[in-house]
Design a protein around this motif. Sequence first.
Motif, PDB file in Angstrom:
ATOM      1  N   ASP A  34     136.474  14.109 -23.233  1.00 28.04           N
ATOM      2  CA  ASP A  34     136.702  13.024 -24.176  1.00 28.04           C
ATOM      3  C   ASP A  34     135.734  11.868 -23.977  1.00 28.04           C
ATOM      4  O   ASP A  34     135.442  11.122 -24.921  1.00 28.04           O
ATOM      5  CB  ASP A  34     138.144  12.518 -24.049  1.00 28.04           C
ATOM      6  CG  ASP A  34     139.168  13.553 -24.482  1.00 28.04           C
ATOM      7  OD1 ASP A  34     138.761  14.533 -25.135  1.00 28.04           O
ATOM      8  OD2 ASP A  34     140.356  13.391 -24.148  1.00 28.04           O
ATOM      9  N   GLU A  35     135.222  11.717 -22.770  1.00 28.19           N
ATOM     10  CA  GLU A  35     134.244  10.666 -22.496  1.00 28.19           C
ATOM     11  C   GLU A  35     132.837  11.093 -22.877  1.00 28.19           C
ATOM     12  O   GLU A  35     131.886  10.331 -22.722  1.00 28.19           O
ATOM     13  CB  GLU A  35     134.285  10.282 -21.016  1.00 28.19           C
ATOM     14  CG  GLU A  35     135.453   9.396 -20.646  1.00 28.19           C
ATOM     15  CD  GLU A  35     135.409   8.063 -21.369  1.00 28.19           C
ATOM     16  OE1 GLU A  35     134.350   7.410 -21.348  1.00 28.19           O
ATOM     17  OE2 GLU A  35     136.419   7.688 -21.987  1.00 28.19           O
ATOM     18  N   GLY A  36     132.667  12.335 -23.354  1.00 25.05           N
ATOM     19  CA  GLY A  36     131.366  12.793 -23.814  1.00 25.05           C
ATOM     20  C   GLY A  36     130.539  13.495 -22.774  1.00 25.05           C
ATOM     21  O   GLY A  36     129.370  13.790 -23.007  1.00 25.05           O
ATOM     22  N   LYS A  37     131.121  13.811 -21.600  1.00 19.84           N
ATOM     23  CA  LYS A  37     130.358  14.501 -20.573  1.00 19.84           C
ATOM     24  C   LYS A  37     130.058  15.921 -21.036  1.00 19.84           C
ATOM     25  O   LYS A  37     130.934  16.608 -21.575  1.00 19.84           O
ATOM     26  CB  LYS A  37     131.135  14.525 -19.259  1.00 19.84           C
ATOM     27  CG  LYS A  37     130.330  15.016 -18.063  1.00 19.84           C
ATOM     28  CD  LYS A  37     131.112  14.803 -16.766  1.00 19.84           C
ATOM     29  CE  LYS A  37     130.367  15.324 -15.545  1.00 19.84           C
ATOM     30  NZ  LYS A  37     129.095  14.605 -15.327  1.00 19.84           N
ATOM     31  N   SER A  38     128.836  16.375 -20.836  1.00 19.20           N
ATOM     32  CA  SER A  38     128.415  17.687 -21.316  1.00 19.20           C
ATOM     33  C   SER A  38     128.711  18.803 -20.321  1.00 19.20           C
ATOM     34  O   SER A  38     128.894  19.951 -20.715  1.00 19.20           O
ATOM     35  CB  SER A  38     126.910  17.691 -21.611  1.00 19.20           C
ATOM     36  OG  SER A  38     126.573  16.748 -22.588  1.00 19.20           O
ATOM     37  N   TYR A  39     128.723  18.479 -19.035  1.00 15.86           N
ATOM     38  CA  TYR A  39     128.932  19.526 -18.038  1.00 15.86           C
ATOM     39  C   TYR A  39     129.600  18.949 -16.806  1.00 15.86           C
ATOM     40  O   TYR A  39     129.549  17.750 -16.549  1.00 15.86           O
ATOM     41  CB  TYR A  39     127.609  20.184 -17.650  1.00 15.86           C
ATOM     42  CG  TYR A  39     126.727  19.326 -16.774  1.00 15.86           C
ATOM     43  CD1 TYR A  39     126.022  18.259 -17.314  1.00 15.86           C
ATOM     44  CD2 TYR A  39     126.605  19.569 -15.402  1.00 15.86           C
ATOM     45  CE1 TYR A  39     125.230  17.455 -16.513  1.00 15.86           C
ATOM     46  CE2 TYR A  39     125.807  18.762 -14.599  1.00 15.86           C
ATOM     47  CZ  TYR A  39     125.124  17.714 -15.157  1.00 15.86           C
ATOM     48  OH  TYR A  39     124.339  16.912 -14.363  1.00 15.86           O
ATOM     49  N   LEU A  40     130.243  19.839 -16.054  1.00 14.48           N
ATOM     50  CA  LEU A  40     130.879  19.464 -14.799  1.00 14.48           C
ATOM     51  C   LEU A  40     130.653  20.588 -13.805  1.00 14.48           C
ATOM     52  O   LEU A  40     130.866  21.762 -14.124  1.00 14.48           O
ATOM     53  CB  LEU A  40     132.375  19.229 -14.989  1.00 14.48           C
ATOM     54  CG  LEU A  40     133.111  18.683 -13.756  1.00 14.48           C
ATOM     55  CD1 LEU A  40     132.829  17.186 -13.607  1.00 14.48           C
ATOM     56  CD2 LEU A  40     134.609  18.918 -13.885  1.00 14.48           C
ATOM     57  N   SER A  41     130.215  20.228 -12.608  1.00 10.97           N
ATOM     58  CA  SER A  41     129.935  21.229 -11.579  1.00 10.97           C
ATOM     59  C   SER A  41     130.932  21.081 -10.439  1.00 10.97           C
ATOM     60  O   SER A  41     131.086  19.996  -9.872  1.00 10.97           O
ATOM     61  CB  SER A  41     128.504  21.060 -11.056  1.00 10.97           C
ATOM     62  OG  SER A  41     128.227  22.009 -10.044  1.00 10.97           O
ATOM     63  N   ILE A  42     131.610  22.177 -10.096  1.00  9.15           N
ATOM     64  CA  ILE A  42     132.633  22.204  -9.055  1.00  9.15           C
ATOM     65  C   ILE A  42     132.196  23.195  -7.978  1.00  9.15           C
ATOM     66  O   ILE A  42     131.798  24.322  -8.298  1.00  9.15           O
ATOM     67  CB  ILE A  42     133.997  22.621  -9.623  1.00  9.15           C
ATOM     68  CG1 ILE A  42     134.394  21.705 -10.788  1.00  9.15           C
ATOM     69  CG2 ILE A  42     135.070  22.623  -8.546  1.00  9.15           C
ATOM     70  CD1 ILE A  42     135.586  22.203 -11.576  1.00  9.15           C
ATOM     71  N   ALA A  43     132.266  22.801  -6.710  1.00  8.20           N
ATOM     72  CA  ALA A  43     131.803  23.671  -5.629  1.00  8.20           C
ATOM     73  C   ALA A  43     132.859  23.816  -4.545  1.00  8.20           C
ATOM     74  O   ALA A  43     133.568  22.863  -4.207  1.00  8.20           O
ATOM     75  CB  ALA A  43     130.508  23.123  -5.024  1.00  8.20           C
TER      76      ALA A  43
END
Length: 296
Positions: free
Chosen positions: A244-253
């Motif tokens: 909703d904030e417009g973030k295009s990607y998220l990386s989780i490790a």
Amino acid sequence: MTQTASSDARRIIFVTGPSGAGRSSALNVLEDAGYETIDNLPLRLLTDLLDGPGQDRPLALGIDPRNRDFSTNTIIDTLGRLTAVPGLAPELLFLDCQSEVLLRRFSETRRRHPLAPDDRPSEGIIRELEMLQPLRARADVLIDTSELNVHQLREEVEHWFAPGGQRHLSVSVQSFSYKRGLPRSVDMVFDCRFLRNPYWDPALRGSDGRDAAVADYIRSDPRSGPFAEKVTDLCLWLLPAYRDEGKSYLSIAFGCTGGQHRSVAMAESLALRLAEEGWQVSIRHRELDLRKKEEA
């Protein structure tokens, strides 16, 4: 923060990063995906390009310090200005790479660095990385190519920039070994080293976390279920907020000692659960990929 755009907005991808990080390869992938691609376009000509024919096609622009009017401030200002234009969806793709890997690539190809044609490549690499820091910090999508071959780079670019230019939150889940350090450019990191380690079972030592017997062994730890449940709940709660904030990607490790058993199993489990919930997920196991590369 990137403005959320409608699905019919024209996607404009600015592709940049240090020389040798794979910008040309990324542009080739985008061209194959249906983008109109132009490398080293003077930014002063961008307005004419956008007003010209072919306005229905997504656009990918290669930008680097060799551009005649290159300026990090100008690029950032241009992105901000285009974000405010209805019907346009500008994004910045930054291809990152470790300096020692860049140096090795220049040494292998015997190329001169564009910012140090009469000096050692290492000097040009240092200058360029410093110059590009503001763009790296502004990037909507950041791909570290240090350990990627051309096929893996293609998969990453295709993952973030799907045909048709659909804008959504894409999720990358990966495993790693703490012995080799934290992955670059990850948003969330979970330490799995408190879980029972299959390495100490001779029958499981040679397998990895994708093996059912290994996964069962890890799940037999009474702390495994609550850990997986809490991590999954946290991610499912955060992902809509990031989207909703417009973030295009998220990386989780996920990390463990060797990057073979516990972190792999946890990454596989979370990726499956997120995919079941409808999120676009890619998965990568850094140490397993490296081992496969060494055995090839």
